[in-house]
Design a protein around this motif. Structure first.
Motif, PDB file in Angstrom:
ATOM      1  N   THR A  87      13.223  -7.599  -3.837  1.00  0.00           N
ATOM      2  CA  THR A  87      13.867  -6.319  -3.525  1.00  0.00           C
ATOM      3  C   THR A  87      13.247  -5.196  -4.339  1.00  0.00           C
ATOM      4  N   THR A  88      13.487  -3.981  -3.875  1.00  0.00           N
ATOM      5  CA  THR A  88      13.008  -2.823  -4.633  1.00  0.00           C
ATOM      6  C   THR A  88      13.756  -2.692  -5.954  1.00  0.00           C
ATOM      7  N   ALA A  89      14.984  -3.152  -6.028  1.00  0.00           N
ATOM      8  CA  ALA A  89      15.721  -3.108  -7.307  1.00  0.00           C
ATOM      9  C   ALA A  89      14.968  -3.902  -8.366  1.00  0.00           C
ATOM     10  N   PHE A  90      14.514  -5.083  -8.006  1.00  0.00           N
ATOM     11  CA  PHE A  90      13.727  -5.900  -8.921  1.00  0.00           C
ATOM     12  C   PHE A  90      12.423  -5.186  -9.294  1.00  0.00           C
ATOM     13  N   LEU A  91      11.710  -4.687  -8.292  1.00  0.00           N
ATOM     14  CA  LEU A  91      10.415  -4.050  -8.544  1.00  0.00           C
ATOM     15  C   LEU A  91      10.539  -2.746  -9.318  1.00  0.00           C
ATOM     16  N   ASN A  92      11.606  -2.000  -9.081  1.00  0.00           N
ATOM     17  CA  ASN A  92      11.809  -0.778  -9.873  1.00  0.00           C
ATOM     18  C   ASN A  92      11.873  -1.110 -11.349  1.00  0.00           C
ATOM     19  N   ALA A  93      12.586  -2.168 -11.679  1.00  0.00           N
ATOM     20  CA  ALA A  93      12.734  -2.562 -13.077  1.00  0.00           C
ATOM     21  C   ALA A  93      11.451  -3.191 -13.620  1.00  0.00           C
ATOM     22  N   ALA A  94      10.786  -4.007 -12.815  1.00  0.00           N
ATOM     23  CA  ALA A  94       9.606  -4.735 -13.281  1.00  0.00           C
ATOM     24  C   ALA A  94       8.354  -3.868 -13.327  1.00  0.00           C
ATOM     25  N   ILE A  95       8.183  -2.992 -12.355  1.00  0.00           N
ATOM     26  CA  ILE A  95       6.944  -2.220 -12.216  1.00  0.00           C
ATOM     27  C   ILE A  95       7.181  -0.713 -12.320  1.00  0.00           C
ATOM     28  N   PHE A 154       5.802  -2.682  -2.949  1.00  0.00           N
ATOM     29  CA  PHE A 154       5.121  -2.220  -4.158  1.00  0.00           C
ATOM     30  C   PHE A 154       4.717  -0.757  -4.017  1.00  0.00           C
ATOM     31  N   LYS A 155       4.143  -0.427  -2.875  1.00  0.00           N
ATOM     32  CA  LYS A 155       3.731   0.962  -2.633  1.00  0.00           C
ATOM     33  C   LYS A 155       4.937   1.896  -2.678  1.00  0.00           C
ATOM     34  N   LEU A 156       6.018   1.501  -2.033  1.00  0.00           N
ATOM     35  CA  LEU A 156       7.240   2.306  -2.011  1.00  0.00           C
ATOM     36  C   LEU A 156       7.790   2.512  -3.423  1.00  0.00           C
ATOM     37  N   VAL A 157       7.861   1.460  -4.178  1.00  0.00           N
ATOM     38  CA  VAL A 157       8.398   1.539  -5.542  1.00  0.00           C
ATOM     39  C   VAL A 157       7.543   2.451  -6.412  1.00  0.00           C
ATOM     40  N   GLU A 171       7.621  10.050  -8.186  1.00  0.00           N
ATOM     41  CA  GLU A 171       8.436  11.213  -7.812  1.00  0.00           C
ATOM     42  C   GLU A 171       9.642  11.358  -8.735  1.00  0.00           C
ATOM     43  N   TYR A 172      10.342  10.275  -8.965  1.00  0.00           N
ATOM     44  CA  TYR A 172      11.546  10.305  -9.794  1.00  0.00           C
ATOM     45  C   TYR A 172      11.231  10.806 -11.202  1.00  0.00           C
ATOM     46  N   PHE A 173      10.217  10.228 -11.825  1.00  0.00           N
ATOM     47  CA  PHE A 173       9.925  10.595 -13.203  1.00  0.00           C
ATOM     48  C   PHE A 173       9.335  11.998 -13.304  1.00  0.00           C
ATOM     49  N   LYS A 174       8.620  12.461 -12.263  1.00  0.00           N
ATOM     50  CA  LYS A 174       8.129  13.838 -12.260  1.00  0.00           C
ATOM     51  C   LYS A 174       9.308  14.797 -12.162  1.00  0.00           C
TER      52      LYS A 174
END
Length: 111
Positions: A49-57, A89-92, A98-101
């Motif tokens: 899931t993207t939740a996992f990838l957001n945290a991992a990557i 991966f690309k989406l995350v 974008e979020y951090f900017k």
């Protein structure tokens, strides 16, 4: 190169939980601090899931991260990712940038 096998580290074939993503992120940081290049192996992962990838990557794309995209391209390799998971991966990565900017712009505005 040090291989980190995701399913072994999280003890599951389902990479879905944020907590598991945090565990992977911390393990990668630990290996980078020892100057190791990393192969992140997703063999035997059947659901991600993207939740996992957001945290991992995704955390690597924060403005205060020591590891920028250029560093990651040279020192972090993804292996055995299922074809249907590649767009995640690309989406995350795009969302994290974008979020951090936007967070940085908002912090600057507030200050």
């Amino acid at each position: 190169m040090k291989t980190l096998t995701v399913h072994t580290l999280i003890n599951s074939k389902f990479a879905v939980k944020t907590e598991d993503g945090d565990l992977i992120y911390k393990k990668i940081i630990e290996e980078f601090s020892q100057s190791n290049n990393i192969k992140l192996d997703f063999s035997d992962i059947f659901l991600m899931t993207t939740a996992f990838l957001n945290a991992a990557i995704g955390q690597f794309y924060s403005n205060d991260s020591l590891y920028n995209q250029e560093f990651l391209s040279k020192h972090l390799e993804l292996a055995n990712v299922q074809k249907e998971d590649l767009p995640l991966f690309k989406l995350v990565i795009e969302r994290a940038k974008e979020y951090f900017k936007e967070r940085n712009d908002l912090d600057n505005f507030i200050n």
